[in-house]
Scaffold this motif. Structure first.
Motif, short mmCIF file in Angstrom:
data_model
loop_
_atom_site.label_atom_id
_atom_site.label_comp_id
_atom_site.label_asym_id
_atom_site.label_seq_id
_atom_site.Cartn_x
_atom_site.Cartn_y
_atom_site.Cartn_z
N CYS A 280 -40.33 19.01 8.71
CA CYS A 280 -41.05 17.97 9.46
C CYS A 280 -42.01 18.55 10.50
CB CYS A 280 -40.07 17.01 10.11
SG CYS A 280 -39.11 16.10 8.87
N ILE B 153 -37.61 13.04 9.54
CA ILE B 153 -38.79 12.64 8.77
C ILE B 153 -39.70 11.73 9.58
CG2 ILE B 153 -37.71 10.60 7.72
CD1 ILE B 153 -39.16 11.43 5.10
N GLN C 151 -40.95 12.27 12.31
CA GLN C 151 -41.95 13.06 13.01
C GLN C 151 -43.26 13.18 12.22
OE1 GLN C 151 -40.14 16.85 13.90
NE2 GLN C 151 -38.90 16.03 15.57
N LEU C 152 -43.21 12.84 10.94
CA LEU C 152 -44.42 12.91 10.11
C LEU C 152 -45.25 11.65 10.36
CD1 LEU C 152 -42.84 14.24 6.78
CD2 LEU C 152 -43.96 15.55 8.59
N ARG D 40 -46.85 18.40 10.31
CA ARG D 40 -47.18 17.12 10.93
C ARG D 40 -48.46 16.48 10.40
NH1 ARG D 40 -44.20 16.73 15.84
NH2 ARG D 40 -45.12 14.68 16.10
#
Length: 387
Positions: A212, A234, A236-237, A215
């Protein structure tokens, strides 16, 4: 620098008509300088004639131009012709006058270049159906690559040096034999460049925690693998818009999945478990350990930490701290349940999860204490009674 001279002007339209003709002589002004309005940049040669006073500019390679002008200076000084670094006047090779090649597509093993190298100017390379067992090290030297397609091969492992491709935006590894995705790649310069990643139809069971960190991902394909879980963080994407992980072995979705904001989501064909909030997985430690208290405070109050301050295993634990419904963090002391989530909450377009027309999937929820779990349970039971 300016030089008045006679030049030969040839019509460029003649070859297209199947004609050849000698050029006509005309007076011209040959200039050497830089592009107007550019304080820095390459050196240009410009040829101006009476018909074209604006001139035609030609970009010159600085090192080659230096050698060229050095030979001109020696000739001007009357040096012996035999001593000058002059070559015979011969027609140019095609490779010397054609534009640098930026795209190459190879779709069979027999067309794969074994003795001839790849042009260093390549920005898009496709080498599919070539039975490659590993990534060619010559490919890793193509520093201008933006799109690399190695689909339909036999690649089992990815070298960490892929991370040296500074401008790589698209990486297609569909239909290979990959069993993992290196954490080193997740920590490389791909963090700033990679936007599209296709890992579909491989043998990957899990992605690393560091995944993750990519980015800039916009499109992620994980279909037809053996995934038993999606990346823990996930959410953070935040640039991710297209996600497909169909036909894997996912029993549920991670809690962080709620943070996604997708345009298209496909989770068809996963063996999702039936959620039951009344059967919690209780991992509470009462009273809380000193380590748990310190970890919760570190995350909740956003206290800076790093491997120069804490042991690496503690840093890794903090990086995967769970978040309670109340917003507080918990590390190893928590209550875990799965609840149903309508996937339209995170995606505009949702491919049906199963053949029954469902668009719901189980998602993990964490609670830092019995109090938080009790409050959730009261709301859940009340909602069930209302329906």
């Amino acid at each position: 620098m300016r030089l008045q001279c006679d030049v030969e002007v040839v019509s460029r339209l003649l070859p297209t008509c199947g004609l050849r003709g000698r050029g006509r002589g005309t007076r011209a002004l040959l200039s050497l300088g830089r592009q107007p309005g550019r304080a820095r940049g390459g050196v240009c040669l410009m040829v101006c004639t009476a018909r074209d006073r604006a001139g035609v500019r030609y970009q010159a390679n600085a090192s080659n131009l230096k050698t060229f002008l050095s030979a001109v200076r020696l000739a001007h000084q009357g040096s012996d012709v035999a001593a000058l670094p002059l070559s015979a006047l011969v027609p140019a090779k095609t490779s010397e006058v054609e534009k640098p090649k930026t795209k190459m597509i190879i779709t069979s093993k027999r067309d794969y270049p074994l003795t001839k190298g790849f042009p260093y100017s390549l920005e898009h390379l496709q080498a599919s159906y070539c039975r490659l067992a590993r990534i060619d090290t010559r490919v890793l030297c193509l520093k201008k690559l933006r799109k690399l397609d190695l689909s339909h091969n036999h690649i089992k492992q990815l070298p960490a040096t892929i991370g040296d491709l500074l401008f790589l935006q698209e990486l297609n590894l569909h239909d290979n034999h990959l069993e993992s995705f290196s954490s080193a790649l997740c920590s490389s310069t791909l963090q700033k460049s990679l936007q599209c990643l296709d890992l579909s139809q491989n043998k990957i069971k899990a992605l690393p925690i560091q995944f993750c960190q990519l980015r800039e991902l916009v499109n992620l394909k994980l279909d037809d693998n053996e995934l038993i879980r999606l990346p823990f963080k996930i959410g953070q994407l935040d640039h991710l818009r297209f996600l497909s992980a169909a036909r894997n072995k996912l029993p549920f979705l991670p809690s962080d999945f709620r943070k996604l904001c997708l345009e298209n989501l496909d989770l068809f064909g996963n063996p999702f478990e039936q959620p039951n909030p009344l059967l919690p997985n209780i991992q509470l430690k009462i009273p809380l350990t000193l380590l748990e208290c310190a970890a919760r405070a570190t995350v909740n109050y956003r206290i800076p930490y790093g491997r120069q301050l804490l042991p690496s295993h503690l840093c890794e634990d903090l990086e995967v701290a769970k978040t309670c419904q109340c917003g507080s963090a918990c590390l190893s002391s928590f209550i875990q349940i799965t609840v149903t989530m309508n996937l339209h909450h995170v995606a505009h377009t949702v491919v049906l999860v199963d053949n029954m027309g469902g668009t719901e999937a189980p998602i993990i929820c964490y609670f830092c204490s019995l109090g938080c779990y009790s409050q959730f349970l009261d709301r859940y039971l009340q909602s069930s009674a209302d329906h």
